[in-house]
Write a protein that holds these residues in place. Structure first.
Motif, mmCIF file in Angstrom:
data_model
loop_
_atom_site.group_PDB
_atom_site.id
_atom_site.type_symbol
_atom_site.label_atom_id
_atom_site.label_comp_id
_atom_site.label_asym_id
_atom_site.label_seq_id
_atom_site.Cartn_x
_atom_site.Cartn_y
_atom_site.Cartn_z
ATOM 1 N N THR A 53 0.837 -1.207 0.000
ATOM 2 C CA THR A 53 0.000 0.000 0.000
ATOM 3 C C THR A 53 0.869 1.253 0.000
ATOM 4 O OG1 THR A 53 -1.729 -1.190 1.197
ATOM 5 C CG2 THR A 53 -1.842 1.217 1.217
ATOM 6 N N LEU A 54 1.896 1.262 0.836
ATOM 7 C CA LEU A 54 2.807 2.398 0.890
ATOM 8 C C LEU A 54 3.538 2.582 -0.436
ATOM 9 C CD1 LEU A 54 4.122 4.652 2.538
ATOM 10 C CD2 LEU A 54 5.765 2.960 3.384
ATOM 11 N N ASN A 109 2.489 1.676 -3.401
ATOM 12 C CA ASN A 109 1.532 2.189 -4.389
ATOM 13 C C ASN A 109 1.279 3.682 -4.202
ATOM 14 O OD1 ASN A 109 1.251 -0.273 -5.696
ATOM 15 N ND2 ASN A 109 -0.492 -0.894 -4.429
ATOM 16 N N GLU A 110 1.214 4.129 -2.936
ATOM 17 C CA GLU A 110 1.045 5.556 -2.676
ATOM 18 C C GLU A 110 2.257 6.346 -3.159
ATOM 19 O OE1 GLU A 110 -0.070 6.484 1.363
ATOM 20 O OE2 GLU A 110 -1.456 4.786 1.425
ATOM 21 N N ALA A 127 2.140 6.565 -6.956
ATOM 22 C CA ALA A 127 1.130 7.535 -7.384
ATOM 23 C C ALA A 127 1.631 8.954 -7.159
ATOM 24 C CB ALA A 127 -0.182 7.293 -6.630
ATOM 25 N N TYR A 128 2.286 9.206 -6.024
ATOM 26 C CA TYR A 128 2.844 10.519 -5.736
ATOM 27 C C TYR A 128 3.878 10.889 -6.794
ATOM 28 C CZ TYR A 128 5.220 14.313 -3.306
ATOM 29 O OH TYR A 128 5.771 15.527 -2.985
#
Length: 85
Positions: free
Chosen positions: A6-7, A9-10, A13-14
């Protein structure tokens, strides 16, 4: 190195939103973390005044609740009345 999915993927995206590579985002994040730790270690401790310090009046909660008039507050704290009061 293992990174929570999850981290990761964030972070991806950033990076995409800001037109940066994932590597540059990860390097900046690590740099900021290390700098923050160093700055915190070098910063002098903050000493905050405590309630009931010897420099001020010591009142119980019951005494404070009884002070309903401005005159009572001024008597305890030694303040002058304002011209508009």
């Amino acid at each position: 190195m293992r990174i929570d999915e999850t981290l990761l993927n964030e972070a991806k995206a950033y990076a995409a939103r800001h037109g940066r590579s994932l590597t540059s985002v990860m390097e900046d994040a690590l740099r900021q973390l290390l700098n923050r730790s160093t700055e915190a270690a070098e910063r002098p401790p903050v000493v905050l005044p405590l309630s009931g310090d010897a420099t001020g009046p010591k009142l119980t909660w019951a005494e404070i609740k009884e002070m309903s008039e401005l005159d009572d507050i001024e008597r305890v704290f030694g303040g002058a009345r304002h011209a508009d009061a």
